[in-house]
Design a protein around this motif. Structure first.
Motif, PDB file in Angstrom:
ATOM      1  N   PRO A 100      52.368  40.674  42.992  1.00  0.00           N
ATOM      2  CA  PRO A 100      52.464  39.486  42.145  1.00  0.00           C
ATOM      3  C   PRO A 100      52.568  38.173  42.913  1.00  0.00           C
ATOM      4  O   PRO A 100      52.124  37.133  42.419  1.00  0.00           O
ATOM      5  CB  PRO A 100      53.746  39.753  41.329  1.00  0.00           C
ATOM      6  N   ASP A 101      53.145  38.209  44.123  1.00  0.00           N
ATOM      7  CA  ASP A 101      53.279  36.980  44.910  1.00  0.00           C
ATOM      8  C   ASP A 101      51.925  36.331  45.183  1.00  0.00           C
ATOM      9  O   ASP A 101      51.843  35.109  45.371  1.00  0.00           O
ATOM     10  CB  ASP A 101      53.958  37.282  46.253  1.00  0.00           C
ATOM     11  N   TYR A 102      50.892  37.136  45.214  1.00  0.00           N
ATOM     12  CA  TYR A 102      49.539  36.642  45.498  1.00  0.00           C
ATOM     13  C   TYR A 102      48.590  36.869  44.322  1.00  0.00           C
ATOM     14  O   TYR A 102      47.378  36.798  44.474  1.00  0.00           O
ATOM     15  CB  TYR A 102      48.980  37.319  46.759  1.00  0.00           C
ATOM     16  N   GLY A 103      49.154  37.135  43.154  1.00  0.00           N
ATOM     17  CA  GLY A 103      48.340  37.341  41.957  1.00  0.00           C
ATOM     18  C   GLY A 103      47.400  38.525  42.087  1.00  0.00           C
ATOM     19  O   GLY A 103      46.278  38.502  41.562  1.00  0.00           O
ATOM     20  N   VAL A 104      47.847  39.606  42.758  1.00  0.00           N
ATOM     21  CA  VAL A 104      46.995  40.766  43.029  1.00  0.00           C
ATOM     22  C   VAL A 104      47.225  41.867  41.998  1.00  0.00           C
ATOM     23  O   VAL A 104      48.367  42.280  41.763  1.00  0.00           O
ATOM     24  CB  VAL A 104      47.253  41.329  44.442  1.00  0.00           C
ATOM     25  N   GLN A 105      46.143  42.320  41.392  1.00  0.00           N
ATOM     26  CA  GLN A 105      46.136  43.500  40.532  1.00  0.00           C
ATOM     27  C   GLN A 105      44.879  44.303  40.884  1.00  0.00           C
ATOM     28  O   GLN A 105      43.763  43.808  40.710  1.00  0.00           O
ATOM     29  CB  GLN A 105      46.103  43.118  39.050  1.00  0.00           C
ATOM     30  N   ASN A 106      45.075  45.501  41.395  1.00  0.00           N
ATOM     31  CA  ASN A 106      43.957  46.345  41.820  1.00  0.00           C
ATOM     32  C   ASN A 106      44.027  47.709  41.151  1.00  0.00           C
ATOM     33  O   ASN A 106      45.107  48.188  40.804  1.00  0.00           O
ATOM     34  CB  ASN A 106      43.980  46.559  43.337  1.00  0.00           C
ATOM     35  N   ASP A 107      42.894  48.335  41.010  1.00  0.00           N
ATOM     36  CA  ASP A 107      42.845  49.734  40.562  1.00  0.00           C
ATOM     37  C   ASP A 107      41.585  50.382  41.109  1.00  0.00           C
ATOM     38  O   ASP A 107      40.512  49.773  41.138  1.00  0.00           O
ATOM     39  CB  ASP A 107      42.866  49.838  39.038  1.00  0.00           C
ATOM     40  N   ALA A 108      41.748  51.608  41.569  1.00  0.00           N
ATOM     41  CA  ALA A 108      40.626  52.395  42.090  1.00  0.00           C
ATOM     42  C   ALA A 108      40.693  53.761  41.430  1.00  0.00           C
ATOM     43  O   ALA A 108      41.650  54.506  41.642  1.00  0.00           O
ATOM     44  CB  ALA A 108      40.732  52.536  43.611  1.00  0.00           C
TER      45      ALA A 108
ATOM     46  N   PHE B  70      32.564  59.242  37.085  1.00  0.00           N
ATOM     47  CA  PHE B  70      32.181  57.969  37.687  1.00  0.00           C
ATOM     48  C   PHE B  70      33.372  57.369  38.409  1.00  0.00           C
ATOM     49  O   PHE B  70      34.529  57.724  38.158  1.00  0.00           O
ATOM     50  CB  PHE B  70      31.621  56.988  36.648  1.00  0.00           C
ATOM     51  N   ILE B  71      33.072  56.474  39.333  1.00  0.00           N
ATOM     52  CA  ILE B  71      34.087  55.763  40.111  1.00  0.00           C
ATOM     53  C   ILE B  71      34.065  54.303  39.692  1.00  0.00           C
ATOM     54  O   ILE B  71      32.997  53.710  39.534  1.00  0.00           O
ATOM     55  CB  ILE B  71      33.797  55.878  41.622  1.00  0.00           C
ATOM     56  N   ALA B  72      35.242  53.723  39.510  1.00  0.00           N
ATOM     57  CA  ALA B  72      35.348  52.298  39.201  1.00  0.00           C
ATOM     58  C   ALA B  72      36.468  51.702  40.043  1.00  0.00           C
ATOM     59  O   ALA B  72      37.591  52.224  40.040  1.00  0.00           O
ATOM     60  CB  ALA B  72      35.621  52.076  37.720  1.00  0.00           C
ATOM     61  N   VAL B  73      36.143  50.652  40.777  1.00  0.00           N
ATOM     62  CA  VAL B  73      37.130  49.968  41.618  1.00  0.00           C
ATOM     63  C   VAL B  73      37.114  48.481  41.286  1.00  0.00           C
ATOM     64  O   VAL B  73      36.051  47.850  41.309  1.00  0.00           O
ATOM     65  CB  VAL B  73      36.821  50.152  43.120  1.00  0.00           C
ATOM     66  N   ILE B  74      38.275  47.946  40.959  1.00  0.00           N
ATOM     67  CA  ILE B  74      38.413  46.512  40.719  1.00  0.00           C
ATOM     68  C   ILE B  74      39.532  45.977  41.613  1.00  0.00           C
ATOM     69  O   ILE B  74      40.659  46.483  41.588  1.00  0.00           O
ATOM     70  CB  ILE B  74      38.751  46.197  39.242  1.00  0.00           C
ATOM     71  N   LEU B  75      39.211  44.964  42.400  1.00  0.00           N
ATOM     72  CA  LEU B  75      40.193  44.273  43.234  1.00  0.00           C
ATOM     73  C   LEU B  75      40.250  42.824  42.771  1.00  0.00           C
ATOM     74  O   LEU B  75      39.230  42.129  42.766  1.00  0.00           O
ATOM     75  CB  LEU B  75      39.787  44.328  44.710  1.00  0.00           C
ATOM     76  N   SER B  76      41.435  42.377  42.372  1.00  0.00           N
ATOM     77  CA  SER B  76      41.559  41.025  41.820  1.00  0.00           C
ATOM     78  C   SER B  76      42.775  40.327  42.411  1.00  0.00           C
ATOM     79  O   SER B  76      43.880  40.868  42.405  1.00  0.00           O
ATOM     80  CB  SER B  76      41.684  41.097  40.295  1.00  0.00           C
ATOM     81  N   GLU B  77      42.576  39.125  42.939  1.00  0.00           N
ATOM     82  CA  GLU B  77      43.689  38.360  43.507  1.00  0.00           C
ATOM     83  C   GLU B  77      43.630  36.915  43.026  1.00  0.00           C
ATOM     84  O   GLU B  77      42.601  36.452  42.521  1.00  0.00           O
ATOM     85  CB  GLU B  77      43.671  38.420  45.029  1.00  0.00           C
ATOM     86  N   ASN B  78      44.762  36.224  43.168  1.00  0.00           N
ATOM     87  CA  ASN B  78      44.892  34.832  42.707  1.00  0.00           C
ATOM     88  C   ASN B  78      44.595  34.710  41.208  1.00  0.00           C
ATOM     89  O   ASN B  78      44.048  33.704  40.756  1.00  0.00           O
ATOM     90  CB  ASN B  78      43.952  33.896  43.483  1.00  0.00           C
ATOM     91  N   GLY B  79      44.967  35.745  40.466  1.00  0.00           N
ATOM     92  CA  GLY B  79      44.672  35.751  39.042  1.00  0.00           C
ATOM     93  C   GLY B  79      45.909  35.848  38.174  1.00  0.00           C
ATOM     94  O   GLY B  79      47.037  35.867  38.653  1.00  0.00           O
ATOM     95  N   THR B  80      45.661  35.923  36.872  1.00  0.00           N
ATOM     96  CA  THR B  80      46.732  36.081  35.892  1.00  0.00           C
ATOM     97  C   THR B  80      46.821  37.541  35.478  1.00  0.00           C
ATOM     98  O   THR B  80      45.823  38.136  35.065  1.00  0.00           O
ATOM     99  CB  THR B  80      46.439  35.217  34.646  1.00  0.00           C
ATOM    100  N   GLN B  81      48.013  38.108  35.580  1.00  0.00           N
ATOM    101  CA  GLN B  81      48.188  39.549  35.378  1.00  0.00           C
ATOM    102  C   GLN B  81      47.628  40.045  34.048  1.00  0.00           C
ATOM    103  O   GLN B  81      46.917  41.044  34.007  1.00  0.00           O
ATOM    104  CB  GLN B  81      49.668  39.916  35.486  1.00  0.00           C
ATOM    105  N   SER B  82      47.925  39.379  32.963  1.00  0.00           N
ATOM    106  CA  SER B  82      47.470  39.845  31.654  1.00  0.00           C
ATOM    107  C   SER B  82      45.946  39.848  31.566  1.00  0.00           C
ATOM    108  O   SER B  82      45.346  40.792  31.036  1.00  0.00           O
ATOM    109  CB  SER B  82      48.063  38.984  30.540  1.00  0.00           C
TER     110      SER B  82
END
Length: 318
Positions: free
Chosen positions: A269-277, A287-299
């Motif tokens: 959360p300190d860097y707005g990071v929410q990831n899932d692989a 199937f494989i799905a990978v999302i890497l997200s930073e500097n974002g809003t959690q919701s």
């Protein structure tokens, strides 16, 4: 005498009729076979373009869904989606280096099993838990007065509960950052590096963080799922750990009761990071799905990932 002539006449007539019918019969049979072959060839020729058209349509739908996720997640978001098999992956900024958060624990797990396979480590080995490795964040071990756990127990806590203390203990046991990074390099993951232990804020302040890319993680999960990383037995053990992940609030959120899920999340959360692989399996398809997200809003990030999981399930399985 008349009777004899009659027999000869009938016999001759039969021979003439047989001679006349036989070529026609063969010709008809040949024509039927030829027609059947032509029909088969026509069916084969038409079915291949139809299949290619369906696959192209499906890939287009996947691209649209992934683009929507990347756009709606806010912040800096990268994505990778691949159907298991001979399908090309769909990517948005797939090779961009981003903060990994706890997704890096997949690579710690791989090095642990590489050493177990090599015989230098065993799942039953008892490993001490020094106070210096106990950190907060995710996991429960930091708040327990536990002095020793087996390697298997630590792996279970690291993957299923994303336990930061268990991860730090394993990093030490595996020989530090070096062997893990060497293992990452051998995998061909050029955008992935482990530069600090979990919640090492002094390392963060000096500019050292853990990084990966959606493509690196996606390709690695594909190798594990298809048993091309360490071999069937070891890859299956890793899949079993990923299947037990307690956090299924992102990509699997709306489909977790309809499919088999193997995933590893990451949050910072300190860097707005929410990831899932995630690997999503139903029947003999996955199937494989990978999302890497930073500097974002959690919701926004979590909602976008949840939508993607549901939409991919519809496109690929329904």
């Amino acid at each position: 005498m008349k009777f004899g002539l009659s027999i000869k006449f009938v016999a001759a007539l039969s021979l003439i009729l047989m001679a006349g019918c036989s070529p026609q019969s063969k010709k008809a049979s040949s024509h039927q076979a030829s027609s059947s072959q032509m029909a088969s060839n026509t069916s084969s020729k038409t079915s291949k373009p139809q299949k290619q058209s369906r696959l192209a349509t499906q890939q287009g739908q996947i691209k649209t869904a992934l683009k929507a996720c990347v756009t709606n997640a806010s912040g800096k978001t990268a994505g990778y989606v691949k159907q298991i098999g001979d399908h090309q992956p769909v990517e948005f900024s797939g090779n961009r280096r981003q903060r990994s958060a706890s997704v890096i624990k997949i690579f710690v797990m791989i090095e642990a099993f590489r050493q177990i396979k090599a015989g230098t480590l065993r799942l039953s080995d008892s490993i001490s838990i020094p106070q210096s490795d106990k950190v907060g964040g995710t996991g429960v071990l930091a708040n327990q007065n536990t002095q020793h756990l087996t390697c298997g127990q630590l792996l279970n806590l690291m993957i299923k509960n994303s336990d930061n203390t268990a991860t730090n203990v394993l990093i030490d046991k595996l020989g530090g950052l070096g062997p893990i990074n060497q293992s990452i390099k051998k995998l061909g993951c050029s955008n992935t590096s482990l530069q600090r232990k979990m919640l090492d804020y002094s390392a963060l302040q000096s500019g050292r963080d853990n990084y990966t890319s959606a493509s690196d993680v996606g390709k690695t999960l594909n190798m594990i799922y298809t048993h091309r990383l360490l071999g069937s037995g070891w890859d299956t053990k890793m899949l079993n750990l990923l299947q037990g992940n307690a956090n299924q609030t992102k990509i699997p959120a709306q489909i977790k009761n309809s499919a088999t899920i193997y995933n590893k999340t990451g949050e910072f959360p300190d860097y707005g990071v929410q990831n899932d692989a995630a690997i999503i399996q139903k029947g003999n398809r996955a199937f494989i799905a990978v999302i890497l997200s930073e500097n974002g809003t959690q919701s926004s990030q979590i909602n976008a990932m949840s939508y993607l999981g549901k939409r991919l399930y519809q496109i690929i399985f329904e």
